[in-house]
Design an enzyme around this catalytic site. Structure first.
Site, PDB file in Angstrom:
ATOM      1  CG  ASP A  67      22.833  59.357 126.226  1.00 24.34           C
ATOM      2  OD1 ASP A  67      21.939  59.696 127.020  1.00 24.34           O
ATOM      3  OD2 ASP A  67      23.168  58.175 126.052  1.00 24.34           O
ATOM      4  CG  ASN A 136      22.477  47.851 119.730  1.00 28.45           C
ATOM      5  OD1 ASN A 136      22.610  48.288 120.874  1.00 28.45           O
ATOM      6  ND2 ASN A 136      22.421  48.640 118.676  1.00 28.45           N
ATOM      7  CG  HIS A 138      23.220  51.236 122.701  1.00 27.97           C
ATOM      8  ND1 HIS A 138      22.083  50.900 122.006  1.00 27.97           N
ATOM      9  CD2 HIS A 138      22.776  51.932 123.779  1.00 27.97           C
ATOM     10  CE1 HIS A 138      21.021  51.376 122.627  1.00 27.97           C
ATOM     11  NE2 HIS A 138      21.417  52.006 123.714  1.00 27.97           N
ATOM     12  CD  GLU A 143      23.333  52.568 118.480  1.00 22.66           C
ATOM     13  OE1 GLU A 143      23.438  51.404 118.891  1.00 22.66           O
ATOM     14  OE2 GLU A 143      22.240  53.158 118.376  1.00 22.66           O
TER      15      GLU A 143
END
Length: 248
Positions: A67, A136, A138, A143
């Site tokens: 990314d 979380n 990801h 996400e």
């Protein structure tokens, strides 16, 4: 899915780096999928050491990064291209034309995503994909959501992710709200996936990923469907996981 628990961050980094070195020595033109953030920095330092000691040759290796932030220039110290050169590429003998990172400042972001997909198709599948895991769940910047995107796309970063990444910026207002990221199918096409987890902050999500079902609200849980995934976690990150699920 296999989880190997090691004593500390240093050992996690060493084990992961050694696996990459073995891959390259077996296949000199290996395609590596690389991650950023604080977790893989130790692994990159070990890879530099192995290179300087003559134990690995990166000259024919191809790399794809997961990314890149949207809107940060290549010269910005918080951009992932800057991170990769600072922490790895400037210190090894990799061919700079064999390094692929999404362009977060492209005029047409949709076209940039398509360009990246074409490159992944041309040079893939990735031999080893390195992943971290967000608090979380990801992976990359995929996400938690009702739906997960399969291919390279522009992702909107959750507030939880932006807060976690704010430590790298002056304040949270400077953290980008978007990033270009490989999609779930891009990640799942890799021949082998190594997920690194370190620190007590990752213990709850590592437990959830391993001990609950597959859910798009825990993107990392999708990895359970992959044929060859190894989690390398230090004792802190694995501290909530039942011992029967671990390999010491």
């Amino acid at each position: 899915m296999k989880i190997t628990v090691v004593d500390d961050y240093h050992k996690m980094s060493e084990v992961a780096a050694r696996m990459i070195v073995s891959q390259i020595n077996e296949k000199p033109d290996s395609v590596l999928g690389l991650a950023t953030g604080s977790t893989p920095i130790g692994m990159y330092k070990k890879l530099i050491d192995y290179y300087k000691n003559g134990e690995v040759d990166f000259s024919n290796v191809i790399t794809f990064n997961l990314d890149e932030y949207v809107g940060l220039s290549k010269q910005d110290p918080q951009s992932y291209i800057y991170f990769m050169y600072d922490n790895l590429f400037s210190h090894i003998n990799i061919n700079k034309e064999s390094i692929y990172i999404p362009n977060g400042t492209a005029e047409d972001l949709e076209q940039e995503c398509k360009r990246y997909d074409v490159l992944l198709e041309r040079f893939g599948p990735i031999d080893i994909q390195i992943l971290g895991i967000g608090v979380n769940g990801h992976i990359g910047f995929n996400e938690p959501s009702k739906d997960l995107v399969l291919r390279t796309h522009v992702a909107y970063l959750s507030e939880e992710t932006r807060k976690a990444n704010a430590r790298f910026f002056d304040d949270i207002s400077k953290v980008p709200t978007r990033a270009i990221t490989m999609g779930i199918s891009d990640i799942m096409r890799a021949e082998k996936i190594i997920l690194l987890a370190s620190g007590k902050s990752k213990a709850p999500i590592v437990k959830r990923m391993l001990e609950t079902g597959i859910s798009t609200y825990i993107p990392a849980s999708i990895l359970k469907l992959h044929k060859n995934v190894e989690i390398i976690a230090d004792k802190d990150a694995a501290s909530f996981v039942e011992k029967r699920n671990c390999i010491a």
